[in-house]
Scaffold this active site. Structure first.
Site, short mmCIF file in Angstrom:
data_model
loop_
_atom_site.label_atom_id
_atom_site.label_comp_id
_atom_site.label_asym_id
_atom_site.label_seq_id
_atom_site.Cartn_x
_atom_site.Cartn_y
_atom_site.Cartn_z
N ILE A 45 0.83 -1.21 0.00
CA ILE A 45 0.00 0.00 0.00
C ILE A 45 0.86 1.26 0.00
CG2 ILE A 45 -1.61 1.36 1.40
CD1 ILE A 45 -2.89 -1.32 2.26
N ASP A 98 14.15 2.64 10.76
CA ASP A 98 13.42 1.72 11.62
C ASP A 98 12.41 2.54 12.40
OD1 ASP A 98 12.42 -0.04 13.45
OD2 ASP A 98 14.36 -0.72 14.21
N ASN A 147 1.89 4.95 7.18
CA ASN A 147 1.41 3.67 6.65
C ASN A 147 2.07 2.46 7.30
OD1 ASN A 147 0.24 1.83 4.46
ND2 ASN A 147 2.43 1.55 4.14
N SER A 150 -6.98 -0.03 9.54
CA SER A 150 -7.45 -1.31 9.03
C SER A 150 -8.89 -1.51 9.45
CB SER A 150 -6.59 -2.46 9.58
OG SER A 150 -7.18 -3.72 9.31
N TYR A 154 -2.88 -6.19 16.80
CA TYR A 154 -2.99 -5.43 15.54
C TYR A 154 -4.31 -4.67 15.50
CZ TYR A 154 -3.31 -4.62 10.48
OH TYR A 154 -3.45 -4.05 9.23
N LYS A 204 -4.80 -0.57 15.75
CA LYS A 204 -5.41 0.13 14.60
C LYS A 204 -6.64 0.92 15.06
CE LYS A 204 -2.62 -1.00 11.26
NZ LYS A 204 -1.68 0.03 10.75
N ILE A 234 -5.84 -6.76 1.51
CA ILE A 234 -5.17 -6.32 0.28
C ILE A 234 -4.07 -7.32 -0.08
CG2 ILE A 234 -3.92 -4.44 -0.84
CD1 ILE A 234 -6.80 -3.72 0.00
N THR A 244 1.18 -10.22 3.17
CA THR A 244 0.59 -11.18 4.10
C THR A 244 -0.37 -12.14 3.41
OG1 THR A 244 0.75 -9.59 5.93
CG2 THR A 244 -0.84 -11.39 6.18
#
Length: 249
Positions: free
Chosen positions: A19, A64, A91, A139, A152, A156, A185, A191
């Site tokens: 993305i 990083d 992102n 997400s 996660y 998000k 996606i 992933t």
């Protein structure tokens, strides 16, 4: 309709693949100078060359984003290379999926704190822009219960809330802040491309959950990102748009 952001200067944190790469390329194709950062130098080089083919400024740096000191250092370097900042896209993701200390730590440090730190570092430049825009990529996992990836999803959700707070706070400075919540996606090396081979049952369940019968493409997120960061969205702030092909339905 072609969106034109010629002369704008955009930073994409986590911009070397997927993305982020698609957003960076879309910005460059629309006339912007673009800086990207990521951890992997090889992908950064490839994407920077792709950005440069559009004729504008193309800058890339290894960073990083889990390193608190590295984030503001990169933002300063990118601002110097671009001559300022008009657009910041947060992102990057650590993709912390395991419900343990490691999963939570990487999600908080990359998905959340890097967003906070990059926004803070970019703020003086965005204030000078006169048309500053921040875009945070979250997400659809942050919009519903997600037992498969607790850290996660929770982080998000925090990014979505932070987007609203940023929008309310920064409007007085003339800076718009919006978010995109992508669905699943698929892109090479990502992933879901890996899951297609390594976990076909999971991939199949996700595929069946999307009414359009396919996973999304990074370019479909990038086009929404381009709109939100362009003058066409000059009266849009504090919004989080799900781009998921109806997956949440």
């Amino acid at each position: 309709m072609k969106i034109d952001i010629t002369g704008r200067r955009g930073i994409v944190c986590g911009g070397s693949r997927g993305i982020g790469r698609a957003i960076a390329v879309a910005f460059a194709e629309a006339g912007a100078g673009v800086s990207i950062c990521a951890r992997g130098p090889e992908a950064l080089t490839v994407t920077r060359e792709e950005i440069a083919r559009n004729g504008g400024i193309a800058h890339a740096a290894v960073c990083d984003l889990s390193d608190a000191a590295a984030v503001p250092r990169y933002i300063e370097e990118a601002a110097a290379a671009l001559g300022g900042i008009d657009i910041l896209v947060n992102n990057a993701s650590g993709f912390g999926t395991s419900d343990d200390e490691a999963g939570w730590a990487v999600s908080i440090s990359v998905d959340l704190l890097a967003t906070v730190r990059a926004s803070r570092a970019a703020l003086p430049f965005l204030e000078k822009s006169g048309a500053g825009a921040i875009l945070n990529i979250s997400s659809i996992s942050g919009l519903r219960a997600t037992p498969r990836t607790p850290p996660y999803a929770a982080v998000k959700a925090a990014v979505i809330e932070y987007t609203l707070t940023q929008a309310a706070t920064l409007a007085r400075k003339g800076i718009r802040v919006n978010g995109i919540a992508p669905g699943s996606i698929e892109f090479p090396g990502g992933t879901w491309a890996r899951a297609k081979s390594n976990n076909p049952d999971l991939y199949g369940r996700i595929l069946r959950s999307i009414p359009f019968g396919r996973l999304g493409r990074p370019e479909e997120i990038a086009q929404v990102a381009l709109f939100l960061c362009s003058p066409l969205a000059s009266w849009v702030t504090g919004q989080n748009i799900a781009v998921d092909g109806g997956q949440m339905l």
